[in-house]
Motif scaffolding. Structure first.
Motif, PDB file in Angstrom:
ATOM      1  N   ARG B  13     -13.759  88.249   7.994  1.00  0.00           N
ATOM      2  CA  ARG B  13     -14.194  87.756   9.312  1.00  0.00           C
ATOM      3  C   ARG B  13     -15.403  88.557   9.804  1.00  0.00           C
ATOM      4  O   ARG B  13     -16.398  87.991  10.263  1.00  0.00           O
ATOM      5  CB  ARG B  13     -13.032  87.903  10.287  1.00  0.00           C
ATOM      6  N   MET B  14     -15.315  89.883   9.676  1.00  0.00           N
ATOM      7  CA  MET B  14     -16.419  90.734  10.149  1.00  0.00           C
ATOM      8  C   MET B  14     -17.688  90.481   9.342  1.00  0.00           C
ATOM      9  O   MET B  14     -18.774  90.400   9.906  1.00  0.00           O
ATOM     10  CB  MET B  14     -16.021  92.209  10.047  1.00  0.00           C
ATOM     11  N   ASN B  15     -17.543  90.355   8.040  1.00  0.00           N
ATOM     12  CA  ASN B  15     -18.727  90.142   7.196  1.00  0.00           C
ATOM     13  C   ASN B  15     -19.446  88.843   7.547  1.00  0.00           C
ATOM     14  O   ASN B  15     -20.663  88.792   7.547  1.00  0.00           O
ATOM     15  CB  ASN B  15     -18.332  90.123   5.715  1.00  0.00           C
ATOM     16  N   PHE B  16     -18.653  87.815   7.839  1.00  0.00           N
ATOM     17  CA  PHE B  16     -19.290  86.534   8.145  1.00  0.00           C
ATOM     18  C   PHE B  16     -19.841  86.493   9.573  1.00  0.00           C
ATOM     19  O   PHE B  16     -20.565  85.569   9.922  1.00  0.00           O
ATOM     20  CB  PHE B  16     -18.336  85.366   7.857  1.00  0.00           C
ATOM     21  N   ARG B  17     -19.514  87.511  10.369  1.00  0.00           N
ATOM     22  CA  ARG B  17     -20.126  87.593  11.701  1.00  0.00           C
ATOM     23  C   ARG B  17     -21.349  88.510  11.677  1.00  0.00           C
ATOM     24  O   ARG B  17     -22.071  88.593  12.655  1.00  0.00           O
ATOM     25  CB  ARG B  17     -19.109  88.134  12.701  1.00  0.00           C
ATOM     26  N   ASP B  18     -21.509  89.227  10.570  1.00  0.00           N
ATOM     27  CA  ASP B  18     -22.642  90.147  10.467  1.00  0.00           C
ATOM     28  C   ASP B  18     -23.858  89.355   9.985  1.00  0.00           C
ATOM     29  O   ASP B  18     -24.074  89.166   8.801  1.00  0.00           O
ATOM     30  CB  ASP B  18     -22.284  91.280   9.482  1.00  0.00           C
ATOM     31  N   ARG B  19     -24.655  88.887  10.948  1.00  0.00           N
ATOM     32  CA  ARG B  19     -25.751  87.975  10.618  1.00  0.00           C
ATOM     33  C   ARG B  19     -26.790  88.610   9.716  1.00  0.00           C
ATOM     34  O   ARG B  19     -27.344  87.954   8.845  1.00  0.00           O
ATOM     35  CB  ARG B  19     -26.425  87.501  11.907  1.00  0.00           C
ATOM     36  N   ARG B  20     -27.052  89.896   9.938  1.00  0.00           N
ATOM     37  CA  ARG B  20     -28.102  90.551   9.133  1.00  0.00           C
ATOM     38  C   ARG B  20     -27.742  90.538   7.655  1.00  0.00           C
ATOM     39  O   ARG B  20     -28.563  90.227   6.799  1.00  0.00           O
ATOM     40  CB  ARG B  20     -28.316  91.990   9.618  1.00  0.00           C
ATOM     41  N   SER B  21     -26.486  90.873   7.352  1.00  0.00           N
ATOM     42  CA  SER B  21     -26.045  90.884   5.952  1.00  0.00           C
ATOM     43  C   SER B  21     -26.056  89.479   5.378  1.00  0.00           C
ATOM     44  O   SER B  21     -26.451  89.269   4.232  1.00  0.00           O
ATOM     45  CB  SER B  21     -24.636  91.468   5.826  1.00  0.00           C
ATOM     46  N   LEU B  22     -25.611  88.536   6.209  1.00  0.00           N
ATOM     47  CA  LEU B  22     -25.562  87.147   5.717  1.00  0.00           C
ATOM     48  C   LEU B  22     -26.961  86.633   5.394  1.00  0.00           C
ATOM     49  O   LEU B  22     -27.175  85.986   4.369  1.00  0.00           O
ATOM     50  CB  LEU B  22     -24.924  86.247   6.775  1.00  0.00           C
TER      51      LEU B  22
END
Lengths: 311, 383
Positions: B13-22
């Motif tokens: 959930r956190m990774n998919f909210r991290d726009r920069r990483s995405l």
């Protein structure tokens, strides 16, 4: 007893962080650990939580050694770290829920624990917002909510009010008292003397890894009850007077704070002090005598101000 | 298990909210593929680069046997002439002089005894002299594909259970007569490269655990550190895998890149590579330090991508023994070759062999990570 620490020693290479420390904290206490930065307060907490290996001594929490029942003990402790330790990408509710799950809560207990923790810290209305949208005070409250979701028997709060506005600070201090009223034992760590003085039922003063004094505020005050604290206002403070004052037999300590010289006297003999001011030809603007505070106790016992830190 | 599941879900959930990483993990490879694909296409002014490349080869036939004649005929066929302009030379020295003057991209020397060698099944090799540019790599691939056909006939004739030894020492990108467009090529290499950059997710696990206030709080919880790390690592892996699916879907269905028909196999290879890189970055960060591991990976990823021919396919990477040896065990090179072979076919490592190799590397890295974790568990939370 909730915590018993016996003859604890912790070294970091050549630095003695904890020096033969003994401490007992009873059930339901709101216990203050007061000391400057680097005094060993956080190291002591780390040792109590089993986060650092100790070189000598024993620690019992809830009557049991941490090494034998670490998980069971930790389930009953809530730690509020000094730094904000929440996930910035999760909302307040998701953060509290995740930590609730990690404390072993499930189902209705989890749902109720989360709701109560958010309600207690006043975050219910903004539970769906992320910490990045919070003020410093709200983040501190979320930091607390994550530690109380499982309704612990013991809460350890490490400098929970650092860097927040007075209103949020008061809210948190009131919350700490409420938690204690709910039969929760609290260890409150701070270098803010006035916070510890205002909420704690018993206080230990820590310096250089040792507890140099402990007791209620009144008991600590009695350690220097014969002392007198005199604040002398001057137009232009001359630092050379400090050395001269310290050489006087009745003066325990003297410090300069702006245009005020603060003197701790072991005997109520002001004449010699005032003579020194006159000899130095300093213009006195005011004289105040005060009852010793915890700050004065610390100053008297260590020769340093609380906020001088570890220097 | 519940702890692992809670950490796993929250991590995804956190990774998919991290726009920069995405943005980095999804948009970066797409943009880079578009740029590289277009840049390479501009060499010939067409999007279908490989088919229009103006490559020039010298053919020196010192054998004059039947097989050598067939090979000459192959290079003069209209289909091949669209790609390679082959000119017959009598003298090797004249051809070498033209290569130096850049009038040629490659020289193919059919040595005396070639026909006999093919008929006897021995591995008499052709000499292949190149300028080392992109065009020479293309000529080499075409030559190789022709030789593979001969190998196949030879193996079939001898009822050999496995393909006979290749006549041209080139095991790199084997395309078996099918030539990828530049966009197809970079869709694969950029996918592989971006999986390598998933190391950031692995490093993040260690940074959070050892260097952030959250890690400090986690250690105070009644949670086994290993469970937390397993949940976290699985969450990072799942994120990377979902990103791979998004990327492949984009490349295949929107960009129309060729990913073949066996997508599950490609996903398996990508998953294994993701597993390797995330665990490797965790192990490096635990064994050295977060900063040191970050620096090592920042340097190693472009080098590994270059060695595997991710940025540009240089023939020297197929001929230099050190590069060949490195590529045979570099996880990204193994994975990349597996994907290409799956799409275009070809010899070299078998699919099962390649997957086994990746699995062995993954197991070795897993053991290294477990050892590093054990060391980390015993580490003191010193100031």
């Amino acid at each position: 007893m909730i915590i018993e620490v016996n003859d604890l020693i912790k070294r970091y290479k050549d630095f003695l962080a904890i020096d033969h420390l003994n401490l007992t904290i009873g059930d339901g206490e709101l216990f203050g650990l007061l000391g400057p930065n680097g005094a060993g307060k956080t190291t002591l907490v780390n040792a109590i939580l089993g986060l650092t290996a100790v070189d000598h001594g024993t620690i019992n929490v809830f009557g049991e050694a941490l090494s034998t029942s670490e998980r069971a003990i930790k389930k009953q402790i809530g730690l509020v770290p000094q730094d904000i330790a929440v996930y910035p990408e999760l909302t307040a509710q998701e953060n509290v829920t995740l930590f609730g799950k990690l404390f072993g809560l499930r189902g209705e207990a989890l749902r109720k624990g989360v709701a109560d923790a958010l309600e207690f810290t006043g975050l219910t209305d903004i539970r769906n917002k992320k910490p990045s949208q919070f003020s410093g005070g709200m983040k501190r409250r979320l930091n607390i909510a994550c530690a109380i979701v499982h309704k612990p028997r013991l809460i350890i709060m490490d400098e929970p009010t650092v860097g927040i506005d007075p209103q949020s600070r008061n809210y948190i201090l009131e919350s700490v008292k409420k938690l204690n009223d709910m039969h929760c034992t609290v260890i409150y760590i701070s270098h803010y003397m006035e916070e510890v003085a205002s909420i704690c039922t018993r206080i230990a003063i820590v310096d250089k890894g040792r507890i140099i004094a402990k007791g209620t505020q009144e008991e600590l005050g009695r350690l220097i009850e014969d002392d007198q604290v005199v604040s002398v206002g001057v137009t232009a403070p001359d630092y050379s007077i400090i050395e001269k004052l310290k050489r006087l037999p009745a003066v325990k300590d003297a410090t300069v704070d702006g245009h005020t010289i603060r003197i701790v006297l072991s005997e109520r003999k002001l004449n010699a002090v005032l003579d020194t001011f006159l000899e130095e030809d300093l213009t006195i603007t005011k004289i105040e005598t005060n009852t010793p505070t915890l700050e004065d106790v610390f100053l008297t016992l260590t020769g340093r101000a609380l906020r001088e830190g570890a220097q | 298990m519940r702890e692992i599941a809670a950490v796993f879900l929250s991590t995804v959930r956190m990774n998919f909210r991290d726009r920069r990483s995405l943005i980095f993990m999804i948009l970066f490879p797409i943009v880079l593929t578009l740029i590289l694909g277009t840049a390479l296409s501009s060499v010939s002014g067409s999007s279908d680069t490989a088919e229009k490349l103006d490559s020039r080869a010298a053919l020196i036939n010192q054998d004059h046997g039947a097989m050598a004649g067939r090979m000459e005929k192959f290079f003069r066929s209209p289909e091949i002439r669209k790609i390679v302009h082959t000119k017959t030379y009598r003298s090797l020295s004249t051809a070498k002089a033209d290569l130096k003057k850049q009038k040629l991209d490659a020289i193919i020397v059919i040595n005396k005894g070639f026909t006999q060698a093919v008929e006897n099944g021995s591995s008499k090799k052709l000499d292949f002299i190149t300028s080392g540019d992109m065009e020479s790599s293309l000529i080499k691939n075409i030559t190789q594909s022709y030789l593979q056909r001969i190998n196949a006939y030879r193996a079939a004739a001898a009822f050999a259970p496995q393909p006979a030894a290749p006549l041209l020492a080139d095991h790199a990108l084997s395309i078996n007569g099918k030539i990828p467009r530049s966009s197809d090529y970079y869709a694969v290499t950029m996918l592989i490269m971006i999986i390598l950059y998933a190391s950031a997710y692995g490093l993040n696990v260690v940074r959070e655990m050892n260097l952030s206030p959250i890690g400090y709080r986690i250690r105070s919880l009644p949670v086994r550190q290993i469970n937390y790390l397993i949940g976290k690592t699985l969450g990072q892996l799942a994120t990377v895998f979902l990103q791979i699916i998004v990327l492949v879907t984009f490349f295949k269905f929107i960009y129309h890149a060729n990913f073949g028909s066996n997508l599950p196999f490609i996903f398996l290879v990508c998953f294994l590579l993701g597993f390797i890189i995330i665990l490797l970055s965790i192990a490096l960060a635990l064994l050295f330090s977060y900063k040191m591991a970050d620096t090592i990976l920042d340097l190693a990823i472009p080098v590994a991508t270059f060695l595997a021919g991710g940025y540009v396919k240089l023939s020297i990477l197929d001929t230099n023994p050190i590069a060949v040896a490195l590529n045979s065990w570099l996880p990204n090179a193994v994975a990349q070759n597996l994907v290409f072979q799956n799409i275009y076919g070809g010899t070299g490592q078998t699919a099962a062999g390649g997957v086994l190799k990746l699995t062995l590397i993954a197991l070795a890295i897993l053991l290294l990570t477990i050892a590093a974790l054990r060391r980390n568990n015993h580490a003191d939370l010193s100031k």
